[in-house]
Design a protein around this motif. Structure first.
Motif, PDB file in Angstrom:
ATOM      1  N   ASN A  20      58.467  87.332  65.021  1.00 35.60           N
ATOM      2  CA  ASN A  20      57.556  86.290  64.539  1.00 35.60           C
ATOM      3  C   ASN A  20      57.079  86.613  63.129  1.00 35.60           C
ATOM      4  O   ASN A  20      57.055  87.772  62.716  1.00 35.60           O
ATOM      5  N   SER A  21      56.726  85.576  62.396  1.00 31.46           N
ATOM      6  CA  SER A  21      56.220  85.774  61.039  1.00 31.46           C
ATOM      7  C   SER A  21      54.856  85.116  60.903  1.00 31.46           C
ATOM      8  O   SER A  21      54.528  84.190  61.639  1.00 31.46           O
ATOM      9  N   VAL A  22      54.059  85.600  59.961  1.00 38.28           N
ATOM     10  CA  VAL A  22      52.735  85.050  59.698  1.00 38.28           C
ATOM     11  C   VAL A  22      52.741  84.428  58.308  1.00 38.28           C
ATOM     12  O   VAL A  22      53.022  85.104  57.318  1.00 38.28           O
ATOM     13  N   GLU A  23      52.466  83.126  58.245  1.00 34.71           N
ATOM     14  CA  GLU A  23      52.429  82.413  56.967  1.00 34.71           C
ATOM     15  C   GLU A  23      50.983  82.268  56.502  1.00 34.71           C
ATOM     16  O   GLU A  23      50.105  81.895  57.280  1.00 34.71           O
ATOM     17  N   PHE A  24      50.762  82.543  55.252  1.00 35.29           N
ATOM     18  CA  PHE A  24      49.424  82.480  54.660  1.00 35.29           C
ATOM     19  C   PHE A  24      49.269  81.164  53.901  1.00 35.29           C
ATOM     20  O   PHE A  24      50.097  80.817  53.063  1.00 35.29           O
ATOM     21  N   TYR A  25      48.195  80.412  54.183  1.00 36.99           N
ATOM     22  CA  TYR A  25      47.962  79.109  53.564  1.00 36.99           C
ATOM     23  C   TYR A  25      46.734  79.107  52.656  1.00 36.99           C
ATOM     24  O   TYR A  25      46.352  78.044  52.154  1.00 36.99           O
ATOM     25  N   GLY A  26      46.125  80.262  52.454  1.00 32.99           N
ATOM     26  CA  GLY A  26      44.958  80.307  51.584  1.00 32.99           C
ATOM     27  C   GLY A  26      43.822  79.473  52.135  1.00 32.99           C
ATOM     28  O   GLY A  26      43.449  79.588  53.299  1.00 32.99           O
ATOM     29  N   GLN A  27      43.264  78.589  51.297  1.00 32.98           N
ATOM     30  CA  GLN A  27      42.149  77.742  51.712  1.00 32.98           C
ATOM     31  C   GLN A  27      42.606  76.376  52.219  1.00 32.98           C
ATOM     32  O   GLN A  27      41.794  75.468  52.394  1.00 32.98           O
ATOM     33  N   VAL A  28      43.902  76.218  52.479  1.00 28.99           N
ATOM     34  CA  VAL A  28      44.446  74.936  52.944  1.00 28.99           C
ATOM     35  C   VAL A  28      44.613  74.982  54.457  1.00 28.99           C
ATOM     36  O   VAL A  28      45.326  75.832  54.995  1.00 28.99           O
ATOM     37  N   ASN A  29      43.958  74.061  55.152  1.00 29.83           N
ATOM     38  CA  ASN A  29      44.123  73.940  56.597  1.00 29.83           C
ATOM     39  C   ASN A  29      45.389  73.132  56.858  1.00 29.83           C
ATOM     40  O   ASN A  29      45.414  71.919  56.670  1.00 29.83           O
ATOM     41  N   SER A  30      46.436  73.812  57.277  1.00 28.09           N
ATOM     42  CA  SER A  30      47.736  73.151  57.442  1.00 28.09           C
ATOM     43  C   SER A  30      47.839  72.372  58.746  1.00 28.09           C
ATOM     44  O   SER A  30      48.818  71.650  58.954  1.00 28.09           O
TER      45      SER A  30
ATOM     46  N   PRO B 111      35.888  77.306  50.841  1.00 24.01           N
ATOM     47  CA  PRO B 111      35.638  78.314  49.800  1.00 24.01           C
ATOM     48  C   PRO B 111      36.638  79.456  49.888  1.00 24.01           C
ATOM     49  O   PRO B 111      37.413  79.567  50.845  1.00 24.01           O
ATOM     50  N   GLN B 112      36.591  80.341  48.905  1.00 24.75           N
ATOM     51  CA  GLN B 112      37.535  81.452  48.821  1.00 24.75           C
ATOM     52  C   GLN B 112      37.420  82.394  50.011  1.00 24.75           C
ATOM     53  O   GLN B 112      38.369  83.094  50.343  1.00 24.75           O
ATOM     54  N   GLU B 113      36.274  82.414  50.661  1.00 25.37           N
ATOM     55  CA  GLU B 113      36.080  83.316  51.800  1.00 25.37           C
ATOM     56  C   GLU B 113      36.826  82.853  53.053  1.00 25.37           C
ATOM     57  O   GLU B 113      36.976  83.609  54.000  1.00 25.37           O
ATOM     58  N   TYR B 114      37.285  81.602  53.072  1.00 23.70           N
ATOM     59  CA  TYR B 114      38.021  81.065  54.218  1.00 23.70           C
ATOM     60  C   TYR B 114      39.523  81.249  53.992  1.00 23.70           C
ATOM     61  O   TYR B 114      40.047  80.872  52.933  1.00 23.70           O
ATOM     62  N   HIS B 115      40.226  81.782  54.970  1.00 18.11           N
ATOM     63  CA  HIS B 115      41.675  81.942  54.891  1.00 18.11           C
ATOM     64  C   HIS B 115      42.320  81.364  56.141  1.00 18.11           C
ATOM     65  O   HIS B 115      41.812  81.546  57.257  1.00 18.11           O
ATOM     66  N   PHE B 116      43.450  80.693  55.955  1.00 23.61           N
ATOM     67  CA  PHE B 116      44.182  80.103  57.069  1.00 23.61           C
ATOM     68  C   PHE B 116      45.561  80.750  57.174  1.00 23.61           C
ATOM     69  O   PHE B 116      46.243  80.970  56.163  1.00 23.61           O
ATOM     70  N   TYR B 117      45.954  81.033  58.412  1.00 26.92           N
ATOM     71  CA  TYR B 117      47.265  81.615  58.688  1.00 26.92           C
ATOM     72  C   TYR B 117      47.909  80.846  59.836  1.00 26.92           C
ATOM     73  O   TYR B 117      47.221  80.236  60.664  1.00 26.92           O
ATOM     74  N   ARG B 118      49.219  80.897  59.886  1.00 23.58           N
ATOM     75  CA  ARG B 118      49.947  80.317  61.014  1.00 23.58           C
ATOM     76  C   ARG B 118      51.028  81.295  61.457  1.00 23.58           C
ATOM     77  O   ARG B 118      51.794  81.798  60.627  1.00 23.58           O
ATOM     78  N   ILE B 119      51.077  81.568  62.766  1.00 25.25           N
ATOM     79  CA  ILE B 119      52.114  82.435  63.314  1.00 25.25           C
ATOM     80  C   ILE B 119      53.320  81.585  63.674  1.00 25.25           C
ATOM     81  O   ILE B 119      53.217  80.634  64.461  1.00 25.25           O
ATOM     82  N   ILE B 120      54.447  81.891  63.082  1.00 26.73           N
ATOM     83  CA  ILE B 120      55.688  81.147  63.302  1.00 26.73           C
ATOM     84  C   ILE B 120      56.587  81.953  64.233  1.00 26.73           C
ATOM     85  O   ILE B 120      56.961  83.076  63.922  1.00 26.73           O
TER      86      ILE B 120
END
Length: 325
Positions: free
Chosen positions: A191-201, A175-184
């Motif tokens: 380092n950078s933080v990538e935002f993936y929204g509701q997609v589990n990458s 759902p919209q309340e879930y957010h996924f991020y990845r630290i690169i």
């Protein structure tokens, strides 16, 4: 006997003071009872989880002198020195206490932002599943708004297996309340933080292989030279590693003569395209489209009674690809 008004007033004043003192004592007694009951309930929950995870050498006990306090005891009732516990045991009991403290009635009027950073350090795989289940339950309560003390939760980890266990959902959709991020990490750059929204990458290696087959299926007439190695790894993982098939050429018993020819060609092509580095056929190999290999790949699962596995993996892979495009 007749009492004067001053005497009556003095008696009534004394009664009021006694009543106020009694009220204060009753309130203090009830508060201490709730604290004791709460401490005992927390201790019982933690001890049950310790037993469930095969931690039999110690447990916690409510302190009789320190209100709301605990200490660790061995099976013989002796107090345990915290230094005698392993790092994994200390981490696990600390995590359990932290989790139970989120339900403490004393924090009922405030909503917390909870951060959990790699709670499975030094824990074995069995305990990891328990920790994952407990965190998933916490996430679900926060998402539904049924947790009285937690408004938001942030989970950080380096462990992809733990990540996938915590993020497991039956339909794979968030759902919209879930957010996924990845630290690169980009050393020496910041380092950078990538935002993936509701997609589990984060995917397992096996899922990523099916992602590549799904990509090739969308462009079946295009050139995908890596497809041979991808198909070989899937076929060997499913049929040889899991299924125990020692010879992939012999899983064609239910195929027609024409299908067997294509099947054997697929096995030979997938091995040739993944085990060799360079040969005289490399240019010819890559000049053909992959449509017939994709069709033969599906037939393997269909004729061996595993078409459901093929369809589930392809459906999930196509959903994932659609979300990231």
């Amino acid at each position: 006997m007749q009492c004067s008004k001053s005497v009556i007033d003095k008696i009534q004043s004394s009664v009021r003071r006694d009543e106020e003192e009694l009220t204060e004592c009753s309130s203090s007694l009830e508060s201490r009872k709730r604290s004791l009951l709460s401490s005992e309930a927390v201790a019982a929950k933690i001890n049950n989880l310790l037993l469930m995870c095969n931690f039999h050498s110690f447990k916690i006990k409510v302190s009789e002198t320190d209100s709301g306090g605990y200490f660790i005891i061995r099976n013989n009732g002796d107090k345990a020195d915290i230094e005698t516990l392993s790092e994994g045991e200390r981490n696990f009991i600390t995590f359990l206490y932290f989790l139970q403290s989120l339900d403490d009635e004393g924090t009922k009027d405030t909503k917390s932002f909870v951060v959990i950073d790699d709670p499975i350090s030094s824990l074995d795989s069995d305990v990891m599943f328990t920790v994952s289940m407990l965190i998933r339950d916490l996430i679900e309560k926060v998402y539904k708004g049924t947790h009285e003390n937690v408004a938001q939760i942030l989970i950080m980890t380096h462990n992809t297996r733990f990540h996938n266990e915590v993020c497991y959902r039956y339909n794979g959709r968030y759902p919209q309340e879930y957010h996924f991020y990845r630290i690169i990490k980009k050393s020496p750059e910041p380092n950078s933080v990538e935002f993936y929204g509701q997609v589990n990458s984060i995917r397992t290696s096996y899922q990523e292989l099916w992602d590549q087959v799904a990509i090739a299926s969308r462009e079946e007439f295009a050139n995908h030279p890596w497809l041979a190695n991808t198909m070989r790894r899937i076929i060997e993982s499913f049929f040889s590693t899991l299924g125990g098939e020692r010879n992939l050429y012999e899983i064609d018993s239910n195929m027609s003569y024409e299908e067997k020819i294509v099947h054997n060609s697929l096995i030979a092509w997938s091995h040739s395209g993944s085990h060799t580095i360079m040969d005289n056929d490399s240019i010819n190999l890559q000049s053909h489209n992959n449509e017939k290999w994709l069709r033969a790949f599906r037939i393997i699962f269909e004729k061996t009674g595993n078409i459901s596995h093929y369809e589930v993996m392809m459906r999930n892979a196509n959903q994932f690809i659609a979300n990231i495009i």
